[in-house]
Design a protein around this motif. Structure first.
Motif, mmCIF file in Angstrom:
data_model
loop_
_atom_site.group_PDB
_atom_site.id
_atom_site.type_symbol
_atom_site.label_atom_id
_atom_site.label_comp_id
_atom_site.label_asym_id
_atom_site.label_seq_id
_atom_site.Cartn_x
_atom_site.Cartn_y
_atom_site.Cartn_z
ATOM 1 N N CYS A 48 0.832 -1.197 0.000
ATOM 2 C CA CYS A 48 0.000 0.000 0.000
ATOM 3 C C CYS A 48 0.872 1.255 0.000
ATOM 4 C CB CYS A 48 -0.899 -0.005 1.232
ATOM 5 S SG CYS A 48 -1.862 1.491 1.428
ATOM 6 N N ARG B 200 1.167 3.167 3.273
ATOM 7 C CA ARG B 200 1.482 2.462 4.515
ATOM 8 C C ARG B 200 2.499 3.211 5.373
ATOM 9 N NH1 ARG B 200 4.881 -2.849 4.215
ATOM 10 N NH2 ARG B 200 6.539 -1.373 4.590
ATOM 11 N N ALA C 270 -1.514 1.392 10.178
ATOM 12 C CA ALA C 270 -0.947 0.241 9.473
ATOM 13 C C ALA C 270 -0.895 -0.980 10.394
ATOM 14 C CB ALA C 270 0.447 0.586 8.980
ATOM 15 N N CYS D 220 -1.279 -4.888 5.892
ATOM 16 C CA CYS D 220 -0.744 -3.790 5.086
ATOM 17 C C CYS D 220 0.637 -4.139 4.537
ATOM 18 C CB CYS D 220 -0.642 -2.522 5.910
ATOM 19 S SG CYS D 220 -2.229 -1.960 6.505
ATOM 20 N N CYS E 234 -8.378 -0.027 1.362
ATOM 21 C CA CYS E 234 -7.654 -0.086 2.630
ATOM 22 C C CYS E 234 -8.005 -1.391 3.328
ATOM 23 C CB CYS E 234 -8.027 1.100 3.513
ATOM 24 S SG CYS E 234 -7.158 1.105 5.079
#
Lengths: 451, 385
Positions: free
Chosen positions: B343, B346, B352, B356, B374
């Protein structure tokens, strides 16, 4: 320098306290034309502004582009020559100083520029950009110099290893930090921030605003914050001055101005702020047209060409400063009943109001009462210093009061406008008749008043 | 020593640059050849809309810039739709790919470096037909650009030609797309357009040069040019960023009024959440070339879900909302040349957690219209199903 200060302080105690006092400042730029470059007119960039600033305060100048905000900031720093008026910095008129005295004063007044991309020399490493001025002005002894620069950079969120880098290696937010560090390195008392965040992204804006506020607390700085972004202004300032075509049309404490904008221009300006809430009911006052040319400003009240409450008197007379509430001064004929004040007296009231607000916020009722002028009753102070939840209530009450007050004003204005229309139609009818015959008493009177 | 090692991190040898440049030329030449073809059968780019209620559908758009330092994935898999008569807001910080998305739709990318690599941009035509802009050659695109789809640019100061009069710049657009109109008719139409955008003395403005107008007036002229042929889609790329609040209010008012008048849709690109809340029906939030969240304006402002959207909202000071300190998102946007494979947010995210560290999160539906990329919402979506 120290002697100078004390001698002035003995004259007036008030002036020693205040950091900056601007009195009827005017900046005109000549318009030259023809082969001989004769001066044919003046652009009245700043036209009679006055205010005072005390240490640790933030005053914001807001207004559309071209209203003279930046010129005002530059004139106060003696970067642009003034046309009239005085600028007193710690009691000294900076326009009376000779080159040497001015040089000694320069480190105390600094400027942060709008565009961090063009205000840093691309050929200088960052360390040198920040260190150049303190070295010239001998701010710190040579032995401590490096440590001092490192400390300044650290305070501004820059790392010591950034010293050897060049501005192009930094992002916009970092560059603005460099600009702030450059201003701060001279240990100034007063900083003019000329739109410091308008060239930055939203999330970076927040960082820079936080940094400016932290530094203010840490170094007891005084800011003159020039901006057109009202949400930023509300966040950072104590006092607000609204400028229109070189004139300071309204000024007061932030709380006052945002709770009760009085001048029609301020109302329009505030209603134009987009609110990030889809449910927000828009009640927008849209100003027609654009700002008139400052070379040829309208007669009377400069705003009358765009004002929705424009009356006959507005076209003829320049409105004086009316103090509608203690410390809330507005230049508008709508408030003709209120006492007329000199601009600087208004500033003093503004200062007192601010102190009151601050004290009220901290819950110090006794001191609040002590500083309060006789006009302010104890109840009002108490109502402002209630406990947290109660304060939210009273805030609502204050807002309600403000709204009611505005409604009354509106009704009054409508009546005034209706009267005016009646008068105008009567006058027009008379002119149509074109007969010098019997005139009703009242209409002839109104016609005279119209002329 | 420290300096040297830092240098080596960003250092590219002349040889590497030459090799990348050569490779880039090979790739871009193929795209260019395709774009520069003439006499292409319309059937080649004809397509149909997935939903006939939409005027514009962008699907998995990827726009890359092939630079000497490496490939920049400016837009990396963006999908959104523009329903008829609605306003879509595209929000994000600078460099997040908002403008590149709009330029891809207009086919106005900086060529040959910038190329649409894959994806589809479907624009509706008459009688239920549609065209795929990504497949169109330049010659065909010129016919619809300005007529079916037009753009209002960010800087009114620089986007008008300083050596032509306002009138002739407007006449050009109208005359080009309506070849059978007489010159007088074109002029009448131009003046009508100027009046439509609330320019008071339109006949005088017709004979003026851009430098004689103020910023707000120039932006009105830009709007008039964009609306001259009643396009189906108007892309407004930060139309009010360079303007004052009072002028901004005027311009937004005009845009809203005219959108209904000529029944078109607006793609509004801005970083000002206030403008979005006021204008948009649906909002798309972009970060580092990808969509992180999209939904209706109520969903985005009432229930912002992605940590980035939350951060963006918290960092904007709002009048009459008092906070001691403004929130600021820590860290920086990742380097666009070497995007991480997890991501993108992140490293700046305060929420996080374990998932993640896996690959880039998929779009998770919170409601039929509200989608967020997300992992925080993975669980709630799973339990719902």
């Amino acid at each position: 320098m120290a002697n100078h200060k004390t001698s002035n302080a003995s004259q007036t105690t008030r002036e020693a306290q205040e950091l900056l006092s601007v009195r009827h400042l005017k900046t005109y730029f000549p318009i030259k034309s023809g082969v001989l470059q004769r001066v044919t007119g003046y652009v009245k960039a700043v036209d009679d502004i006055s205010f005072k600033l005390y240490p640790g305060q933030t005053m914001s100048l807001v207004g559309e582009s071209g209203c003279g905000k930046t010129t005002a900031g530059r004139t106060i720093l003696r970067l642009t020559p003034k046309s009239a008026g005085d600028v007193l910095f710690e009691g000294k008129d900076i326009y009376q100083l000779d080159a040497q005295e001015l040089r000694a004063l320069r480190p105390q007044m600094q400027l942060i520029f709008q565009d961090p991309y063009s205000s840093l020399s691309p050929r200088m490493p960052v360390g040198e950009i920040i260190a150049e001025a303190p070295r010239q002005h001998h701010i710190v002894p040579k032995a401590q110099f490096d440590a001092y620069i490192d400390k300044i950079m650290k305070d501004c969120g820059l790392q010591p290893y950034h010293r050897d880098r060049y501005p192009h290696e930094f992002s916009g937010g970092q560059r603005q930090r460099i600009c702030i560090a450059r201003a701060l390195a001279l240990n100034p008392k007063f900083i003019v921030c000329d739109e410091p965040v308008s060239a930055l992204d939203v999330s970076i804006q927040a960082q820079i605003i936080n940094l400016l506020m932290d530094l203010q607390a840490q170094y007891n700085l005084t800011y003159l914050f020039i901006s057109h972004d009202l949400s930023v202004v509300e966040h950072i300032s104590d006092l607000i001055g609204v400028m229109y075509l070189g004139d300071l049309v309204e000024r007061g404490t932030k709380k006052e101005v945002f709770a009760r904008p009085l001048h029609p221009y301020t109302q329009a300006l505030f209603s134009a702020i987009p609110v990030p809430d889809p449910d927000y009911k828009m009640n927008r006052i849209i100003l027609e047209g654009s700002i008139p040319s400052p070379a040829n400003p309208p007669a009377g009240c400069k705003f009358h060409t765009r004002c929705r409450y424009c009356m006959a008197i507005c076209k003829q007379q320049v409105p004086p400063s009316y103090e509608v509430e203690p410390g809330h001064v507005v230049n508008c004929h709508l408030y003709a009943g209120s006492p007329v004040v000199d601009d600087l007296v208004g500033s003093d009231d503004m200062e007192q109001q601010l102190t009151r607000e601050k004290l009220a916020a901290s819950g110090d009722i006794a001191a609040g009462a002590a500083t309060a002028r006789g006009q302010l009753s104890a109840e009002e102070i108490v109502s402002e210093t209630l406990k947290e939840e109660a304060r939210a209530d009273s805030q609502g009450a204050v807002l309600d009061r403000g709204r009611k007050w505005m409604q009354e004003r509106e009704q009054q204005l409508e009546r005034m406008q209706a009267d005016r229309r009646q008068v105008e139609t009567a006058a027009a009818a008379l002119q149509d008749e074109a007969a010098p015959a019997v005139r009703p008493d009242d209409s002839s009177k109104t016609e005279e008043s119209l002329k | 020593m420290a300096r040297k090692s830092q240098k080596s991190a960003n250092y590219l040898s002349a040889r590497t640059i030459r090799r990348t440049a050569k490779e880039n030329r090979r790739i871009t030449r193929q795209f260019e050849q395709k774009l520069n073809r003439k006499h292409v059968a319309p059937s080649e780019y004809a397509t149909t809309m997935k939903d006939p209620a939409n005027v514009l559908e962008v699907e998995d758009l990827k726009t890359y810039f092939f630079t000497d330092a490496g490939t920049v994935k400016a837009v990396d898999g963006v999908s959104f739709t523009v329903p008829r008569g609605k306003t879509i807001g595209l929000v994000g910080e600078s460099g997040c790919g908002k403008s590149v998305t709009s330029l891809s739709i207009m086919q106005l990318l900086q060529r040959p470096q910038g190329q649409i690599v894959s994806g589809a941009i479907r624009l509706t035509q008459d009688q239920g037909q549609a065209v795929d802009i990504t497949q169109m050659p330049i010659s065909a695109m010129e016919k619809i650009r300005g007529k079916d789809i037009s753009m209002i640019f960010q800087e009114p100061m620089t986007s008008l030609n300083p050596v032509f009069k306002i009138g002739s710049q407007l006449d050009e657009v109208i005359g080009l797309h309506n070849p059978d109109m007489s010159r007088e008719a074109v002029k009448e139409r131009t003046i009508e357009m100027l009046e439509l955008v609330s320019i008071a003395n339109s006949r005088a403005v017709y004979d003026m040069y851009p430098h004689q107008l103020s910023g707000g007036m120039r932006q009105r002229v830009m709007i008039a040019i964009a609306l001259a042929c009643s396009p189906k889609v108007i892309i407004a790329d930060e139309p009010t960023t360079a303007l004052d609040v009072t002028i901004q209010a005027q311009i937004l008012d005009i845009l809203r009024r005219l959108k209904d008048q000529i029944n078109s849709s607006i793609v509004l690109i801005t970083h000002d959440l206030g403008v979005i809340a006021e204008m948009a029906d649906e909002v798309v939030v972009m970060y580092a070339g990808r969509i992180v969240e999209k939904g209706t304006v109520e969903e985005i402002f009432k229930h912002p879900s992605h940590p980035y959207t939350l951060g963006l909202m918290a960092s904007k000071p709002v009048v009459s909302r008092h906070v001691e300190r403004l929130y600021s998102i820590p860290g920086n946007v990742p380097n666009p040349i070497e995007m991480p494979d997890y991501c993108y947010f992140r490293d700046r995210c305060d929420r996080a957690f374990a998932p993640c560290f896996g690959e880039y999160p998929p779009m998770i539906s919170l409601s039929p219209t509200h989608k967020v990329a997300c992992y925080c919402y993975q669980q709630s979506a799973d339990t719902k199903e």
